[in-house]
Scaffold this active site. Structure first.
Site, PDB file in Angstrom:
ATOM      1  N   LYS A  90       0.865  -1.178   0.000  1.00 49.36           N
ATOM      2  CA  LYS A  90       0.000   0.000   0.000  1.00 49.36           C
ATOM      3  C   LYS A  90       0.896   1.220   0.000  1.00 49.36           C
ATOM      4  CE  LYS A  90      -4.042   1.941   0.355  1.00 49.36           C
ATOM      5  NZ  LYS A  90      -3.714   2.630  -0.907  1.00 49.36           N
ATOM      6  N   GLN A 111       7.264   3.829   3.950  1.00 48.99           N
ATOM      7  CA  GLN A 111       5.856   3.421   3.985  1.00 48.99           C
ATOM      8  C   GLN A 111       5.648   2.150   4.816  1.00 48.99           C
ATOM      9  OE1 GLN A 111       3.828   5.419   1.553  1.00 48.99           O
ATOM     10  NE2 GLN A 111       2.154   4.798   2.893  1.00 48.99           N
ATOM     11  N   LYS A 114       5.366   3.352   8.417  1.00 51.91           N
ATOM     12  CA  LYS A 114       4.177   4.195   8.563  1.00 51.91           C
ATOM     13  C   LYS A 114       2.920   3.332   8.587  1.00 51.91           C
ATOM     14  CE  LYS A 114       4.129   7.524   5.712  1.00 51.91           C
ATOM     15  NZ  LYS A 114       3.978   8.451   4.585  1.00 51.91           N
ATOM     16  N   LYS A 126       5.347   1.809  -3.108  1.00 50.92           N
ATOM     17  CA  LYS A 126       5.265   3.166  -3.676  1.00 50.92           C
ATOM     18  C   LYS A 126       5.511   3.067  -5.174  1.00 50.92           C
ATOM     19  CE  LYS A 126       4.681   7.488  -2.417  1.00 50.92           C
ATOM     20  NZ  LYS A 126       3.856   8.052  -1.340  1.00 50.92           N
ATOM     21  N   GLY A 165      -2.943   8.152  -4.279  1.00 50.26           N
ATOM     22  CA  GLY A 165      -2.346   9.370  -4.823  1.00 50.26           C
ATOM     23  C   GLY A 165      -1.103   9.790  -4.060  1.00 50.26           C
ATOM     24  N   ASP A 166      -0.391  10.723  -4.614  1.00 51.46           N
ATOM     25  CA  ASP A 166       0.751  11.377  -3.950  1.00 51.46           C
ATOM     26  C   ASP A 166       0.975  12.658  -4.761  1.00 51.46           C
ATOM     27  OD1 ASP A 166       3.014  10.915  -1.852  1.00 51.46           O
ATOM     28  OD2 ASP A 166       4.135  11.490  -3.621  1.00 51.46           O
ATOM     29  N   ASN A 240      -2.527  18.911  -1.607  1.00 49.72           N
ATOM     30  CA  ASN A 240      -3.529  18.199  -0.822  1.00 49.72           C
ATOM     31  C   ASN A 240      -3.223  18.213   0.680  1.00 49.72           C
ATOM     32  OD1 ASN A 240      -4.080  15.121   0.313  1.00 49.72           O
ATOM     33  ND2 ASN A 240      -5.830  16.073  -0.683  1.00 49.72           N
ATOM     34  N   SER A 376      -6.975   5.540   3.657  1.00 53.85           N
ATOM     35  CA  SER A 376      -7.002   4.687   2.468  1.00 53.85           C
ATOM     36  C   SER A 376      -7.348   3.252   2.865  1.00 53.85           C
ATOM     37  CB  SER A 376      -5.638   4.691   1.776  1.00 53.85           C
ATOM     38  OG  SER A 376      -5.507   5.821   0.956  1.00 53.85           O
TER      39      SER A 376
HETATM   40  P1  NDP Z   1       0.466  17.781  -4.100  1.00 56.80           P
HETATM   41  O1  NDP Z   1       0.987  17.485  -5.452  1.00 56.80           O
HETATM   42  O2  NDP Z   1      -0.984  17.918  -3.880  1.00 56.80           O
HETATM   43  O3  NDP Z   1       1.157  19.099  -3.528  1.00 56.80           O
HETATM   44  C1  NDP Z   1       2.531  19.225  -3.428  1.00 56.80           C
HETATM   45  C2  NDP Z   1       2.856  20.639  -3.003  1.00 56.80           C
HETATM   46  O4  NDP Z   1       4.272  20.735  -2.763  1.00 56.80           O
HETATM   47  C3  NDP Z   1       2.544  21.662  -4.081  1.00 56.80           C
HETATM   48  O5  NDP Z   1       2.242  22.887  -3.500  1.00 56.80           O
HETATM   49  C4  NDP Z   1       3.873  21.730  -4.847  1.00 56.80           C
HETATM   50  O6  NDP Z   1       4.060  22.948  -5.539  1.00 56.80           O
HETATM   51  C5  NDP Z   1       4.867  21.610  -3.716  1.00 56.80           C
HETATM   52  N1  NDP Z   1       6.113  20.998  -4.210  1.00 56.80           N
HETATM   53  C6  NDP Z   1       6.240  19.817  -4.869  1.00 56.80           C
HETATM   54  N2  NDP Z   1       7.510  19.610  -5.197  1.00 56.80           N
HETATM   55  C7  NDP Z   1       8.197  20.664  -4.756  1.00 56.80           C
HETATM   56  C8  NDP Z   1       9.566  21.048  -4.791  1.00 56.80           C
HETATM   57  N3  NDP Z   1      10.471  20.260  -5.370  1.00 56.80           N
HETATM   58  N4  NDP Z   1       9.906  22.209  -4.200  1.00 56.80           N
HETATM   59  C9  NDP Z   1       8.971  22.997  -3.607  1.00 56.80           C
HETATM   60  N5  NDP Z   1       7.670  22.699  -3.558  1.00 56.80           N
HETATM   61  C10 NDP Z   1       7.302  21.556  -4.103  1.00 56.80           C
HETATM   62  O7  NDP Z   1       1.089  16.629  -3.150  1.00 56.80           O
HETATM   63  P2  NDP Z   1       0.602  16.166  -1.719  1.00 56.80           P
HETATM   64  O8  NDP Z   1       0.106  17.327  -0.946  1.00 56.80           O
HETATM   65  O9  NDP Z   1      -0.245  14.985  -1.902  1.00 56.80           O
HETATM   66  O10 NDP Z   1       1.976  15.633  -1.091  1.00 56.80           O
HETATM   67  C11 NDP Z   1       2.883  16.483  -0.388  1.00 56.80           C
HETATM   68  C12 NDP Z   1       3.829  15.639   0.435  1.00 56.80           C
HETATM   69  O11 NDP Z   1       3.075  14.848   1.366  1.00 56.80           O
HETATM   70  C13 NDP Z   1       4.677  14.633  -0.337  1.00 56.80           C
HETATM   71  O12 NDP Z   1       5.911  14.485   0.316  1.00 56.80           O
HETATM   72  C14 NDP Z   1       3.873  13.353  -0.221  1.00 56.80           C
HETATM   73  O13 NDP Z   1       4.689  12.199  -0.384  1.00 56.80           O
HETATM   74  C15 NDP Z   1       3.383  13.474   1.210  1.00 56.80           C
HETATM   75  N6  NDP Z   1       2.219  12.670   1.546  1.00 56.80           N
HETATM   76  C16 NDP Z   1       1.037  12.825   0.870  1.00 56.80           C
HETATM   77  C17 NDP Z   1      -0.051  12.081   1.224  1.00 56.80           C
HETATM   78  C18 NDP Z   1      -1.387  12.301   0.612  1.00 56.80           C
HETATM   79  O14 NDP Z   1      -2.356  11.702   1.102  1.00 56.80           O
HETATM   80  N7  NDP Z   1      -1.530  13.124  -0.406  1.00 56.80           N
HETATM   81  C19 NDP Z   1       0.029  11.044   2.271  1.00 56.80           C
HETATM   82  C20 NDP Z   1       1.284  11.021   2.975  1.00 56.80           C
HETATM   83  C21 NDP Z   1       2.339  11.794   2.587  1.00 56.80           C
HETATM   84  P3  NDP Z   1       3.764  23.026  -7.122  1.00 56.80           P
HETATM   85  O15 NDP Z   1       2.273  23.055  -7.236  1.00 56.80           O
HETATM   86  O16 NDP Z   1       4.433  24.260  -7.549  1.00 56.80           O
HETATM   87  O17 NDP Z   1       4.363  21.762  -7.729  1.00 56.80           O
END
Ligand code: NDP
Length: 444
Positions: A90, A111, A114, A126, A165-166, A240, A376
């Site tokens: 997962k 993961q 976690k 992943k 998603g991620d 997200n 999830s």
């Molecule tokens: P999203 O794609 O929804 O959002 C990512 C955010 O981070 C955007 O604002 C993006 O900006 C910014 N970002 C991405 N890459 C970079 C970078 N290299 N430098 C600066 N800013 C960056 O992703 P999520 O919110 O889903 O995920 C964010 C983090 O949380 C990740 O590490 C993910 O692995 C982790 N995570 C997510 C989960 C989930 O349920 N969604 C669960 C557990 C962990 P821009 O729009 O400009 O790209």
């Protein structure tokens, strides 16, 4: 050399150039060392650590697709099936140009622990691709997702491997991926999570990672008698995780004054107006700098630097290694007393050490962002039961899971004389369950 040091040296030697993977393994092995030392002879004989750091399977594949100009494009896709000791693999799918095997192995490795911490029966995995959904039309994203799933569908299933998603993979992408899986296999099953509510998705899944993060922060702060109410908070990212962390923080009486995207950051001393951020990011897929056009009290700064905004609580929710030692020093100078990782490994190792050595409360991503994968798993349960729980039911379960995670991290740290070290606590608690299952299942 200790057993953990030996295994780490072998990981570096056998996985050259995989810096992120090395970093994740180093942190885990360093913090579980007391457990390993106490059982060294047995674990060595069973090669427990060698098996833990080697993925059960990695598939990588070609993703050809046709863009709006009729040009054929080719991307590279992966699925890392890291450990299935306690349940089907997962873990999310990431679509971002930076995606490579090292990043997906680090994420898959994290993961495992976690998912174990959630208390639910899910193994670690992943996947993703070096595809950039930014600037692509819906048609291009759909064709890419269909091609990606045509290959991935051979390796996943509701009781085998359940992606989510991620970064770069939200409701739109999950919908396209699910449609293609169903079309290829003829199965209507819970093979992906984060689905739309009309086709098996769970209420609260969208909010779960951000909400769960703030639930856990609140739990820890109450434990330390420093309630979140009235505290100034900075949240990096505006995706997200970030958006729903801000929503829950505001609901609990905190004031979020900074957010960012990969271009720059906004500072709004009056408190972020989340409706404006949602309209920019969720509705129009725009840039965070547009916020200042709507909210005159805010300023926008191009580039990095969000951690220079003074705050009590810092929640890095964007991406790996976004909070460096320099940032940590700046946070300390501004009297920040709590850092909690919404993203996966957003804090560099030296920054984490500095934070912990300077008495700043720290929650690692493994524990702090586990609410997403936990919900999830609740989605998987509802799919298996052919039932849908109400928003309140799911939210209560999520809240309870985050409370339990805090207790597990706190207890494990205390058992090994590291009270308050939630990095060690999370790693040890996650590790113990997985190792017990691996031992019971023989040499596989
Ligand atoms: P999203 O794609 O929804 O959002 C990512 C955010 O981070 C955007 O604002 C993006 O900006 C910014 N970002 C991405 N890459 C970079 C970078 N290299 N430098 C600066 N800013 C960056 O992703 P999520 O919110 O889903 O995920 C964010 C983090 O949380 C990740 O590490 C993910 O692995 C982790 N995570 C997510 C989960 C989930 O349920 N969604 C669960 C557990 C962990 P821009 O729009 O400009 O790209």
């Amino acid at each position: 050399m200790s057993y953990t040091e030996e295994v780490y040296a072998r990981v570096v030697e056998k996985n050259p150039g995989e810096a992120e993977f090395h970093q994740a393994v180093k942190e885990v092995l360093a913090t579980i060392k007391p457990v390993i030392d106490a059982n060294e002879a047995e674990y060595r004989k069973m090669a427990i650590l060698e098996r833990l750091v080697e993925p059960e399977r990695i598939v990588s594949f070609r993703i050809p697709w046709v863009d709006d100009q009729g040009q054929v494009q080719v991307n590279k896709g992966y699925r890392v099936q890291f450990n299935s000791a306690i349940g089907p693999y997962k873990g999310g799918l990431r679509f971002h140009p930076s995606v490579n095997q090292s990043i997906l192995k680090f994420l898959g490795f994290e993961q495992i622990f976690k998912n174990s911490l959630t208390g639910l029966p899910i193994g670690g995995g992943k996947g993703g691709a070096d595809f950039d959904p930014k600037g692509k039309s819906d048609g291009e994203v759909m064709r890419f997702c269909q091609s990606f799933m045509t290959e991935l569908s051979k390796y996943i299933g509701a009781d085998q491997d359940v992606p989510a998603g991620d970064i770069g993979v939200g409701a739109r992408e999950i919908g396209f991926l699910y449609g293609q899986y169903k079309r290829i296999t003829g199965q209507y099953e819970g093979v992906l999570t984060g689905k739309g509510l009309t086709f098996g998705g769970s209420l609260i899944r969208t909010q779960a990672t951000g909400y769960g993060l703030v639930y856990l922060v609140n739990e820890m702060l109450e434990h330390h008698k420093k309630p979140i109410q009235g505290k100034t908070i900075v949240v990096s990212g505006s995706g997200n995780v970030a958006i729903y962390a801000v929503e829950k923080a505001h609901q609990l009486g905190g004031k979020v004054v900074g957010m960012s995207d990969s271009n720059g950051y906004i500072h709004d001393p009056n408190g972020i107006n989340l409706d404006v951020v949602k309209e920019i990011k969720e509705v129009r897929r725009g840039r965070i700098k547009e916020y200042v056009e709507k909210v005159p009290s805010a300023t926008y700064t191009e580039g990095k630097g969000i951690w220079s905004i003074p705050c009590d609580i810092a929640l890095p929710c964007a991406t790996q290694n976004e909070l460096t030692l320099e940032d940590a020093k700046q946070l300390k100078a501004n009297n920040c007393f709590c850092v909690a990782e919404g993203a996966n490994m957003p804090t560099t190792l030296d920054a984490t050490e500095f934070i912990q050595e300077n008495g700043i409360l720290f929650l690692p991503g493994k524990a702090a962002n586990a609410g997403g994968v936990a919900t999830s798993a609740l989605e998987m349960t509802q799919n298996s039961m052919r039932l849908s729980w109400t928003e309140q039911e799911v939210d209560e379960k999520l809240h309870q899971i985050m409370k339990d995670i805090f207790v597990k991290c706190d207890d494990a740290a205390k058992r090994y004389g590291m009270e308050g070290n939630y990095v060690a606590g999370a790693n040890i608690a996650g590790f113990e369950k997985v190792i017990n299952a691996m031992k019971a299942q023989g040499i596989v």
